[in-house]
Design an enzyme around this catalytic site. Structure first.
Site, PDB file in Angstrom:
ATOM      1  N   GLY A  12     -99.467 -24.954 136.079  1.00  0.00           N
ATOM      2  CA  GLY A  12     -99.224 -25.261 134.676  1.00  0.00           C
ATOM      3  C   GLY A  12     -99.562 -26.671 134.244  1.00  0.00           C
ATOM      4  O   GLY A  12     -99.032 -27.172 133.256  1.00  0.00           O
ATOM      5  N   ASN A  14    -102.369 -27.637 132.969  1.00  0.00           N
ATOM      6  CA  ASN A  14    -103.046 -27.536 131.662  1.00  0.00           C
ATOM      7  C   ASN A  14    -102.032 -27.256 130.558  1.00  0.00           C
ATOM      8  O   ASN A  14    -102.143 -27.802 129.460  1.00  0.00           O
ATOM      9  CB  ASN A  14    -104.118 -26.445 131.705  1.00  0.00           C
ATOM     10  CG  ASN A  14    -105.415 -26.950 132.322  1.00  0.00           C
ATOM     11  OD1 ASN A  14    -106.150 -27.695 131.702  1.00  0.00           O
ATOM     12  ND2 ASN A  14    -105.665 -26.576 133.550  1.00  0.00           N
ATOM     13  N   HIS A 110    -112.372 -23.374 132.058  1.00  0.00           N
ATOM     14  CA  HIS A 110    -112.983 -23.074 133.359  1.00  0.00           C
ATOM     15  C   HIS A 110    -113.406 -24.400 133.992  1.00  0.00           C
ATOM     16  O   HIS A 110    -114.021 -25.232 133.309  1.00  0.00           O
ATOM     17  CB  HIS A 110    -114.176 -22.126 133.206  1.00  0.00           C
ATOM     18  CG  HIS A 110    -114.797 -21.757 134.517  1.00  0.00           C
ATOM     19  ND1 HIS A 110    -114.227 -20.834 135.384  1.00  0.00           N
ATOM     20  CD2 HIS A 110    -115.906 -22.219 135.138  1.00  0.00           C
ATOM     21  CE1 HIS A 110    -114.976 -20.750 136.473  1.00  0.00           C
ATOM     22  NE2 HIS A 110    -115.997 -21.576 136.362  1.00  0.00           N
ATOM     23  N   GLY A 149    -116.984 -10.248 128.759  1.00  0.00           N
ATOM     24  CA  GLY A 149    -117.528 -10.582 130.082  1.00  0.00           C
ATOM     25  C   GLY A 149    -116.591 -11.538 130.807  1.00  0.00           C
ATOM     26  O   GLY A 149    -115.461 -11.774 130.385  1.00  0.00           O
ATOM     27  N   ASP A 151    -116.145 -15.401 131.820  1.00  0.00           N
ATOM     28  CA  ASP A 151    -116.634 -16.775 131.588  1.00  0.00           C
ATOM     29  C   ASP A 151    -117.941 -16.773 130.794  1.00  0.00           C
ATOM     30  O   ASP A 151    -118.798 -17.638 130.984  1.00  0.00           O
ATOM     31  CB  ASP A 151    -116.857 -17.484 132.941  1.00  0.00           C
ATOM     32  CG  ASP A 151    -115.583 -17.566 133.761  1.00  0.00           C
ATOM     33  OD1 ASP A 151    -115.686 -17.530 135.007  1.00  0.00           O
ATOM     34  OD2 ASP A 151    -114.495 -17.624 133.163  1.00  0.00           O
TER      35      ASP A 151
HETATM   36  C1  GRF Z   1    -107.170 -25.167 137.212  1.00  0.00           C
HETATM   37  O1  GRF Z   1    -108.097 -25.623 138.181  1.00  0.00           O
HETATM   38  C2  GRF Z   1    -107.911 -24.549 136.048  1.00  0.00           C
HETATM   39  O2  GRF Z   1    -109.191 -25.091 135.845  1.00  0.00           O
HETATM   40  C3  GRF Z   1    -108.089 -23.157 136.468  1.00  0.00           C
HETATM   41  O3  GRF Z   1    -106.848 -22.825 137.075  1.00  0.00           O
HETATM   42  C4  GRF Z   1    -106.346 -23.981 137.763  1.00  0.00           C
HETATM   43  C5  GRF Z   1    -104.865 -24.062 137.558  1.00  0.00           C
HETATM   44  O4  GRF Z   1    -104.503 -24.935 136.571  1.00  0.00           O
HETATM   45  N1  GRF Z   1    -108.438 -22.299 135.364  1.00  0.00           N
HETATM   46  P1  GRF Z   1    -102.971 -25.192 136.083  1.00  0.00           P
HETATM   47  O5  GRF Z   1    -102.470 -26.377 136.846  1.00  0.00           O
HETATM   48  O6  GRF Z   1    -102.153 -23.956 136.393  1.00  0.00           O
HETATM   49  O7  GRF Z   1    -103.107 -25.463 134.626  1.00  0.00           O
END
Ligand code: GRF
Length: 215
Positions: A12, A14, A110, A149, A151
């Protein structure tokens, strides 16, 4: 006020970047109305609960088949009435019915410069392992709209990150998160929340003088 649902599967970071950006005003005119995970053990759910956000888990283990899971996943999201769904490290293939229910209203982060190192088999550390194996000198992250699709939807924002000779997959993953993901995902949400994103076919236009390298 843009109603945002965030889908997570792991740490988490992000999600945390989105919450921090909203708190500091870097994201305006929006509100997180739901955090949904497929993983009951996701630390992202703890982050959401600590922040007082509505957090819910829709676990594949609780559903007899994929069709039943996909239906409950979509219904649970729709119950929060989101305007935008953000896939922030969400390791579930998005059902076509969900894409159709939210056309150009689902975005994904991504950890590479799409169309490189994406698609089947490229997720998490595997992306960065592929980058190192190929020997590219520049990688980065991409925020894109989700289509049916993998990505493959229209690209909204990208940010480059230099690959260092002494990088391993984990050091590269962390730098791509710090220097790119945690900056362009909140920025994309803010642009959408303030009506600055247009989509013409597969091209995204941004109604702001934006220096992507300075994000
Ligand atoms: C990250 O590397 C993100 O780019 C990918 O999933 C991973 C987990 O990220 N999509 P987070 O710490 O759970 O946000």
């Amino acid at each position: 006020m843009l109603r945002v649902a965030v889908c997570v599967s792991g740490g988490g970071t992000n999600l945390q970047a989105i919450m921090d950006a909203a708190a500091s005003g870097k994201i305006s005119n929006s509100k997180i109305v739901q955090v949904l995970s497929n993983n009951p053990g996701a630390y992202a759910l703890k982050r959401a609960k600590k922040a007082g956000l509505p957090a819910v888990c829709v676990s594949r283990a609780d559903h007899s088949d994929r069709e039943d899971y996909n239906r409950v996943l979509l219904e649970t999201l729709q119950s929060a009435e989101p305007d935008l769904i953000v896939l922030a490290g969400f390791l579930v293939m998005i059902p076509a019915a969900m894409v159709r229910a939210f056309p150009n209203r689902i975005i994904n982060i991504h950890p590479s410069l799409i169309p490189s190192f994406c698609g089947t088999g490229y997720y998490g550390l595997k992306v960065h392992e592929g980058v190192l194996a190929r020997g590219v000198k520049v990688t980065g992250a991409t925020v894109h709209f989700v289509d049916e699709g993998m990505d493959s939807g229209p690209i909204i924002l990208q940010k480059p990150v230099a690959v260092r000779d002494d990088d391993d997959a984990r050091s590269l993953q962390l730098r791509v998160m710090e220097e790119a993901e945690w900056k362009i995902l909140p920025k994309a949400i803010d642009l959408i929340a303030n009506g600055k994103i247009g989509v013409e076919g597969r091209r995204v236009t941004i109604a702001e003088d934006l220096d992507m390298f300075a994000l």
